[in-house]
Design a protein around this motif. Structure first.
Motif, PDB file in Angstrom:
ATOM      1  N   GLN A 199      -5.311   6.854 -15.769  1.00  0.00           N
ATOM      2  CA  GLN A 199      -4.981   7.447 -17.058  1.00  0.00           C
ATOM      3  C   GLN A 199      -4.415   6.442 -18.068  1.00  0.00           C
ATOM      4  OE1 GLN A 199      -2.334  10.720 -16.219  1.00  0.00           O
ATOM      5  NE2 GLN A 199      -3.667  11.539 -14.627  1.00  0.00           N
ATOM      6  N   ALA A 200      -4.100   5.226 -17.624  1.00  0.00           N
ATOM      7  CA  ALA A 200      -3.426   4.267 -18.503  1.00  0.00           C
ATOM      8  C   ALA A 200      -4.389   3.687 -19.542  1.00  0.00           C
ATOM      9  CB  ALA A 200      -2.829   3.139 -17.676  1.00  0.00           C
ATOM     10  N   PRO A 201      -4.008   3.680 -20.837  1.00  0.00           N
ATOM     11  CA  PRO A 201      -4.842   3.056 -21.856  1.00  0.00           C
ATOM     12  C   PRO A 201      -4.882   1.532 -21.697  1.00  0.00           C
ATOM     13  CG  PRO A 201      -2.775   3.828 -22.805  1.00  0.00           C
ATOM     14  CD  PRO A 201      -2.821   4.341 -21.410  1.00  0.00           C
ATOM     15  N   LYS A 202      -3.759   0.958 -21.203  1.00  0.00           N
ATOM     16  CA  LYS A 202      -3.703  -0.483 -20.954  1.00  0.00           C
ATOM     17  C   LYS A 202      -3.518  -0.724 -19.453  1.00  0.00           C
ATOM     18  CE  LYS A 202      -1.821  -1.796 -25.454  1.00  0.00           C
ATOM     19  NZ  LYS A 202      -0.726  -2.513 -26.173  1.00  0.00           N
ATOM     20  N   LYS A 203      -4.635  -0.774 -18.771  1.00  0.00           N
ATOM     21  CA  LYS A 203      -4.598  -0.892 -17.314  1.00  0.00           C
ATOM     22  C   LYS A 203      -3.961  -2.213 -16.860  1.00  0.00           C
ATOM     23  CE  LYS A 203      -8.484   2.164 -16.232  1.00  0.00           C
ATOM     24  NZ  LYS A 203      -8.193   2.990 -17.382  1.00  0.00           N
ATOM     25  N   GLU A 204      -4.127  -3.264 -17.669  1.00  0.00           N
ATOM     26  CA  GLU A 204      -3.580  -4.565 -17.291  1.00  0.00           C
ATOM     27  C   GLU A 204      -2.061  -4.516 -17.127  1.00  0.00           C
ATOM     28  OE1 GLU A 204      -5.409  -4.007 -19.954  1.00  0.00           O
ATOM     29  OE2 GLU A 204      -7.368  -4.843 -19.406  1.00  0.00           O
ATOM     30  N   LEU A 237       0.834  -1.204   0.000  1.00  0.00           N
ATOM     31  CA  LEU A 237       0.000   0.000   0.000  1.00  0.00           C
ATOM     32  C   LEU A 237       0.865   1.249   0.000  1.00  0.00           C
ATOM     33  CD1 LEU A 237      -2.699   1.504   0.251  1.00  0.00           C
ATOM     34  CD2 LEU A 237      -2.566   1.173   2.739  1.00  0.00           C
ATOM     35  N   ASP A 238       1.885   1.267   0.842  1.00  0.00           N
ATOM     36  CA  ASP A 238       2.752   2.439   0.931  1.00  0.00           C
ATOM     37  C   ASP A 238       3.430   2.710  -0.410  1.00  0.00           C
ATOM     38  OD1 ASP A 238       4.219   4.413   2.756  1.00  0.00           O
ATOM     39  OD2 ASP A 238       5.871   3.363   1.805  1.00  0.00           O
ATOM     40  N   ARG A 239       3.906   1.663  -1.076  1.00  0.00           N
ATOM     41  CA  ARG A 239       4.567   1.843  -2.367  1.00  0.00           C
ATOM     42  C   ARG A 239       3.579   2.340  -3.419  1.00  0.00           C
ATOM     43  NH1 ARG A 239       5.772   0.076  -7.266  1.00  0.00           N
ATOM     44  NH2 ARG A 239       7.964   0.173  -7.932  1.00  0.00           N
ATOM     45  N   ASN A 240       2.382   1.785  -3.427  1.00  0.00           N
ATOM     46  CA  ASN A 240       1.402   2.192  -4.432  1.00  0.00           C
ATOM     47  C   ASN A 240       0.982   3.653  -4.265  1.00  0.00           C
ATOM     48  OD1 ASN A 240       1.489  -0.307  -5.601  1.00  0.00           O
ATOM     49  ND2 ASN A 240      -0.369  -1.069  -4.607  1.00  0.00           N
ATOM     50  N   ILE A 241       0.874   4.095  -3.020  1.00  0.00           N
ATOM     51  CA  ILE A 241       0.555   5.508  -2.781  1.00  0.00           C
ATOM     52  C   ILE A 241       1.721   6.384  -3.234  1.00  0.00           C
ATOM     53  CG2 ILE A 241       0.182   7.244  -0.975  1.00  0.00           C
ATOM     54  CD1 ILE A 241      -1.429   5.116   0.548  1.00  0.00           C
ATOM     55  N   VAL A 281      -0.244  -1.915 -16.196  1.00  0.00           N
ATOM     56  CA  VAL A 281       0.076  -1.195 -14.956  1.00  0.00           C
ATOM     57  C   VAL A 281      -0.157  -2.104 -13.753  1.00  0.00           C
ATOM     58  CG1 VAL A 281      -0.458   0.820 -13.531  1.00  0.00           C
ATOM     59  CG2 VAL A 281      -0.521   1.006 -16.022  1.00  0.00           C
ATOM     60  N   ILE A 282      -1.255  -2.853 -13.789  1.00  0.00           N
ATOM     61  CA  ILE A 282      -1.572  -3.764 -12.685  1.00  0.00           C
ATOM     62  C   ILE A 282      -0.522  -4.866 -12.569  1.00  0.00           C
ATOM     63  CG2 ILE A 282      -3.237  -5.478 -11.849  1.00  0.00           C
ATOM     64  CD1 ILE A 282      -5.443  -3.743 -13.165  1.00  0.00           C
ATOM     65  N   GLU A 283      -0.132  -5.432 -13.695  1.00  0.00           N
ATOM     66  CA  GLU A 283       0.855  -6.514 -13.704  1.00  0.00           C
ATOM     67  C   GLU A 283       2.213  -6.019 -13.200  1.00  0.00           C
ATOM     68  OE1 GLU A 283       2.429 -10.146 -13.836  1.00  0.00           O
ATOM     69  OE2 GLU A 283       0.301  -9.611 -14.083  1.00  0.00           O
ATOM     70  N   GLU A 284       2.607  -4.820 -13.643  1.00  0.00           N
ATOM     71  CA  GLU A 284       3.873  -4.243 -13.173  1.00  0.00           C
ATOM     72  C   GLU A 284       3.842  -4.061 -11.662  1.00  0.00           C
ATOM     73  OE1 GLU A 284       6.604  -0.338 -14.156  1.00  0.00           O
ATOM     74  OE2 GLU A 284       4.495  -0.072 -13.584  1.00  0.00           O
ATOM     75  N   MET A 285       2.732  -3.540 -11.145  1.00  0.00           N
ATOM     76  CA  MET A 285       2.602  -3.334  -9.703  1.00  0.00           C
ATOM     77  C   MET A 285       2.732  -4.652  -8.953  1.00  0.00           C
ATOM     78  SD  MET A 285       0.432  -3.743  -6.891  1.00  0.00           S
ATOM     79  CE  MET A 285      -1.238  -3.918  -7.516  1.00  0.00           C
ATOM     80  N   LYS A 286       2.077  -5.697  -9.436  1.00  0.00           N
ATOM     81  CA  LYS A 286       2.119  -6.988  -8.756  1.00  0.00           C
ATOM     82  C   LYS A 286       3.535  -7.564  -8.743  1.00  0.00           C
ATOM     83  CE  LYS A 286      -2.688  -8.383  -9.453  1.00  0.00           C
ATOM     84  NZ  LYS A 286      -3.607  -9.360 -10.095  1.00  0.00           N
TER      85      LYS A 286
END
Length: 353
Positions: free
Chosen positions: A154-159, A140-144, A161-166
Motif C-alpha cells: 500500500q505504500a506510495p514510496k516503497k523504497e 522474517l519473524d519481525r517482518n511478518i 518502507v524497504i529502507e526502514e525495514m533494512k
C-alpha cells in the motif's frame, strides 16, 4: 603471540574460510534433510486422514500414537504439537517442487513463522523474499509481525518502507549459520540438547553444580533436563534446569541470571511456569514451581513463583521440600569461588568492571 602468527596469516585466513564453508555445507545438508523429513511426515499423515470420516477419525488417533512412539525414540521434535506443525507445513506448501527449490535457504524456524501467515499470497511472498534476500529467522519473524507485506503493498514510496525495514533488521542479519549449536538441528541429528554447548563459562558451571546440589540437598528431586527446548507457535525457549519433585508431584523450573534480578526476569520465570503447566504438566501433577536465581548476594537471591492462585499454606508446604534461600546463596557463591580459582584471568576482568 600475534607476531608469531603474522607469517602464517594468509594460510590461517584460508583455513578459517574453509572451516566456515564446511560448516555452512554441513548445516545446509542437515537442514535440508530435516525439513524434507518433516514435509514427508506431514504428507503421510494427511494422506492417512483422507478418504472419508472413518479414516479421518483413525488419522486423528494416529497423531497421538505417533507422538508417543516417536518421542521415546527420536525426541521432542515429534511431539503432538510438532506433528500438527508438519501436517500444516504440507497443507500450506503441498507443491513438492516449491519445497525442494526453497529448502536450501529456509530453516525450520523460518517455516514455522511462515505457517502463521493465513493469506496464501502473503505467505508465498514472504517465503520468496526470505529466500532471495537471505533474511534471517528474526528478520522474517519481525517482518511478518509488522505486516511488512501489506504495508509495502500500500505504500506510495516503497523504497522508504524497504529502507526502514533494512535498518531495523540489520542486527538480525548477523551470524545466520548456527550449525550444530542450533538445538533443532542437534536434536534432529540425535544429539542430546540438555547438555550445554559452553562447558567453560561461569553460568554453565554454576548450573552444573546447582543440578547436583539439588539432587543431594533437595528431597525427592529427579533431574529432567538442562536447557530444555520449549516450542510455541511464535518462539523457542530454553529452560536452564528442569526437575520433577516426586514428593510434591510437580515440576520445578530453575532460571539462572548472572547479575541482579530485574522485574523482567521475574516476569520471564512467571511465563515459563505458566507455559510449562500448559504444555507439560500431566494429570495428577501439582502446579509447577519456578525458582529464579541470581549470582549476586542479596535478599533476592532466590525468588519463588507458585502460580494458579494457590494459597499461602500450599506455598509453604512446597517450600519446605526445597533448599533455603541461604543454602542456594551459599552454593552459588561457593561455585563462583571455585570457578574463579580455576580461571584467575576471568576474575581479574570481572574485578575491573
Amino acid at each position: 603471540m600475534e607476531k608469531y602468527l603474522m607469517p602464517y596469516q594468509e594460510i590461517i585466513t584460508d583455513i578459517k574460510n574453509i572451516i566456515s564453508s564446511g560448516r555452512e555445507m554441513a548445516y545446509g545438508a542437515s537442514n535440508k534433510a530435516m525439513i524434507l523429513t518433516y514435509w514427508n511426515i506431514g504428507k503421510r499423515i494427511v494422506e492417512q486422514e483422507q478418504g472419508g470420516k472413518e479414516r479421518a477419525e483413525y488419522g486423528k488417533g494416529l497423531i497421538s500414537a505417533l507422538s508417543e512412539t516417536l518421542t521415546q525414540e527420536f525426541g521432542q521434535n515429534y511431539s503432538k504439537r510438532n506433528l500438527h506443525y508438519y501436517v500444516k507445513f504440507y497443507q500450506y506448501f503441498s507443491d513438492e517442487q516449491i519445497v525442494n527449490a526453497c529448502v536450501h535457504n529456509l530453516n525450520w524456524t523460518k517455516i514455522r513463522s511462515l505457517l502463521r501467515v493465513t493469506d496464501e499470497d502473503a505467505r508465498y511472498w514472504y517465503m520468496k523474499e526470505a529466500v532471495s534476500e537471505g533474511w534471517s529467522s528474526r528478520t522474517l519473524d519481525r517482518n511478518i509481525s509488522t505486516q511488512y507485506y501489506y504495508r509495502l503493498l500500500q505504500a506510495p514510496k516503497k523504497e522508504d518502507v524497504i529502507e526502514e525495514m533494512k535498518q531495523k533488521t540489520a542486527e538480525y542479519q548477523k551470524n545466520q549459520f548456527e550449525l550444530i549449536k542450533s538445538p533443532v538441528i542437534a536434536e534432529f541429528l540425535g544429539f542430546k540438547t540438555e547438555d550445554s554447548y559452553l562447558e567453560g563459562d561461569l553460568e554453565s558451571s554454576i548450573l552444573s553444580h546447582i543440578r547436583d546440589f539439588l539432587m543431594e540437598m533437595g528431597r525427592g528431586f529427579a533431574f529432567v533436563a538442562r536447557q530444555q527446548h520449549i516450542i510455541t507457535e511464535t518462539s523457542d525457549y530454553f529452560l536452564d534446569l528442569v526437575f520433577y519433585n516426586i514428593e510434591l508431584k510437580c515440576y520445578v523450573l530453575i532460571d539462572l541470571k548472572m547479575g541482579k534480578i530485574t522485574h523482567q526476569d521475574v516476569g520471564q520465570i512467571d511465563m515459563y511456569v505458566r507455559m510449562y503447566d500448559d504444555l507439560k504438566r500431566g494429570q495428577g501433577d501439582n502446579p509447577t514451581i519456578g525458582i529464579l536465581l541470581c549470582s549476586e548476594t542479596d535478599e533476592d537471591i532466590a525468588r519463588y513463583s507458585v502460580l494458579h492462585d494457590n494459597d499461602r499454606l500450599f506455598m509453604s508446604k512446597y517450600l519446605t521440600y526445597l533448599p533455603t534461600k541461604e543454602q542456594l546463596r551459599n552454593e552459588i557463591e561457593r561455585q563462583k569461588e571455585i570457578f574463579y580459582m580455576q580461571h584467575p584471568t576471568l576474575q581479574d576482568k570481572e574485578d575491573k568492571r
